[in-house]
Scaffold this motif. Structure first.
Motif, PDB file in Angstrom:
ATOM      1  N   TYR A 247      18.535  27.039  -3.164  1.00 37.22           N
ATOM      2  CA  TYR A 247      17.182  26.988  -2.532  1.00 37.22           C
ATOM      3  C   TYR A 247      16.882  28.194  -2.180  1.00 37.22           C
ATOM      4  N   ASN A 248      17.595  28.997  -1.478  1.00 31.98           N
ATOM      5  CA  ASN A 248      17.207  30.422  -1.267  1.00 31.98           C
ATOM      6  C   ASN A 248      16.774  31.370  -2.417  1.00 31.98           C
ATOM      7  N   ALA A 249      17.145  30.802  -3.430  1.00 34.88           N
ATOM      8  CA  ALA A 249      16.971  31.743  -4.712  1.00 34.88           C
ATOM      9  C   ALA A 249      15.438  31.465  -5.197  1.00 34.88           C
ATOM     10  N   ILE A 250      14.951  30.362  -4.844  1.00 39.20           N
ATOM     11  CA  ILE A 250      13.763  30.039  -5.597  1.00 39.20           C
ATOM     12  C   ILE A 250      12.360  30.664  -5.189  1.00 39.20           C
ATOM     13  N   LYS A 251      11.607  30.601  -5.856  1.00 35.33           N
ATOM     14  CA  LYS A 251      10.280  31.345  -5.412  1.00 35.33           C
ATOM     15  C   LYS A 251       9.239  30.288  -4.809  1.00 35.33           C
ATOM     16  N   GLU A 252       9.177  29.107  -5.479  1.00 39.62           N
ATOM     17  CA  GLU A 252       8.330  28.159  -5.080  1.00 39.62           C
ATOM     18  C   GLU A 252       9.310  26.883  -5.143  1.00 39.62           C
ATOM     19  N   ILE A 253       8.969  25.830  -3.988  1.00 44.02           N
ATOM     20  CA  ILE A 253       9.726  24.808  -3.534  1.00 44.02           C
ATOM     21  C   ILE A 253       9.739  23.814  -5.024  1.00 44.02           C
ATOM     22  N   LYS A 254       8.417  23.750  -5.711  1.00 42.03           N
ATOM     23  CA  LYS A 254       8.157  22.904  -6.766  1.00 42.03           C
ATOM     24  C   LYS A 254       9.482  23.331  -7.935  1.00 42.03           C
ATOM     25  N   GLU A 255       9.955  24.451  -7.848  1.00 45.14           N
ATOM     26  CA  GLU A 255      11.114  24.530  -8.814  1.00 45.14           C
ATOM     27  C   GLU A 255      12.202  23.934  -8.456  1.00 45.14           C
ATOM     28  N   PHE A 256      12.476  23.747  -7.073  1.00 43.56           N
ATOM     29  CA  PHE A 256      13.900  23.095  -6.535  1.00 43.56           C
ATOM     30  C   PHE A 256      13.679  21.738  -6.552  1.00 43.56           C
ATOM     31  N   ILE A 257      12.479  21.136  -6.543  1.00 47.43           N
ATOM     32  CA  ILE A 257      12.381  19.569  -6.399  1.00 47.43           C
ATOM     33  C   ILE A 257      12.135  18.889  -7.701  1.00 47.43           C
ATOM     34  N   THR A 258      11.922  19.782  -8.779  1.00 51.22           N
ATOM     35  CA  THR A 258      11.687  19.126 -10.288  1.00 51.22           C
ATOM     36  C   THR A 258      12.884  19.079 -10.895  1.00 51.22           C
ATOM     37  N   PRO A 259      13.214  17.823 -11.405  1.00 47.94           N
ATOM     38  CA  PRO A 259      14.186  17.488 -12.124  1.00 47.94           C
ATOM     39  C   PRO A 259      14.530  18.456 -13.774  1.00 47.94           C
TER      40      PRO A 259
ATOM     41  N   ALA B 239       1.089  22.826  -2.055  1.00 46.82           N
ATOM     42  CA  ALA B 239       2.288  23.667  -2.223  1.00 46.82           C
ATOM     43  C   ALA B 239       3.240  22.927  -3.155  1.00 46.82           C
ATOM     44  N   LEU B 240       3.501  21.701  -2.584  1.00 47.60           N
ATOM     45  CA  LEU B 240       4.664  20.895  -3.263  1.00 47.60           C
ATOM     46  C   LEU B 240       4.172  20.387  -4.549  1.00 47.60           C
ATOM     47  N   GLY B 241       2.710  20.418  -4.796  1.00 44.27           N
ATOM     48  CA  GLY B 241       2.211  19.803  -6.007  1.00 44.27           C
ATOM     49  C   GLY B 241       2.186  18.250  -6.176  1.00 44.27           C
ATOM     50  N   LEU B 242       2.005  17.647  -4.769  1.00 38.30           N
ATOM     51  CA  LEU B 242       2.294  16.336  -4.734  1.00 38.30           C
ATOM     52  C   LEU B 242       0.647  15.697  -4.383  1.00 38.30           C
ATOM     53  N   SER B 243       0.255  14.586  -4.918  1.00 41.57           N
ATOM     54  CA  SER B 243      -0.851  13.876  -4.626  1.00 41.57           C
ATOM     55  C   SER B 243      -1.078  13.601  -3.004  1.00 41.57           C
ATOM     56  N   LYS B 244      -2.141  13.720  -2.390  1.00 39.12           N
ATOM     57  CA  LYS B 244      -2.276  13.233  -0.931  1.00 39.12           C
ATOM     58  C   LYS B 244      -1.536  11.877  -0.733  1.00 39.12           C
TER      59      LYS B 244
END
Length: 96
Positions: free
Chosen positions: A84-96, A28-33
């Motif tokens: 944060y509440n306006a995003i659909k995916e967390i990836k949108e929030f954490i990507t610079p 979900a976060l788009g991170l490696s293990k």
């Protein structure tokens, strides 16, 4: 994937607080293990969370909960609440 560590910390802590653990899996976060496990381990070692478990297959957060320091971090960074509440995916929030 590049990400803003402070925002990722906020997002993971916020979702643990909400009990929404499906939104903070490595997929979900788009991170490696290794990035996901390292980040969750860092949160636990820095006393933001308690109850995370670590296995060869990954980090498990079923019993994770915020510590007092984790609650304070979420509260102290409340300027991100609206974005944060306006995003659909967390990836949108954490990507610079």
């Amino acid at each position: 994937m590049r990400f803003d560590r402070r925002k990722l910390r906020y997002a993971v802590l916020k979702e643990i607080d909400r009990g929404n653990l499906d939104s903070i899996t490595q997929e979900a976060l788009g991170l490696s293990k290794s990035d996901h496990m390292g980040f969750i381990e860092e949160l636990q070692n820095d006393d933001y969370i308690r109850g995370a478990e670590f296995y060869q297959t990954g980090a498990y957060l079923k019993d994770a909960r915020l510590s007092l320091a984790g609650e304070e971090y979420v509260h102290d960074n409340n300027e991100w609440v609206k974005a944060y509440n306006a995003i659909k995916e967390i990836k949108e929030f954490i990507t610079p």
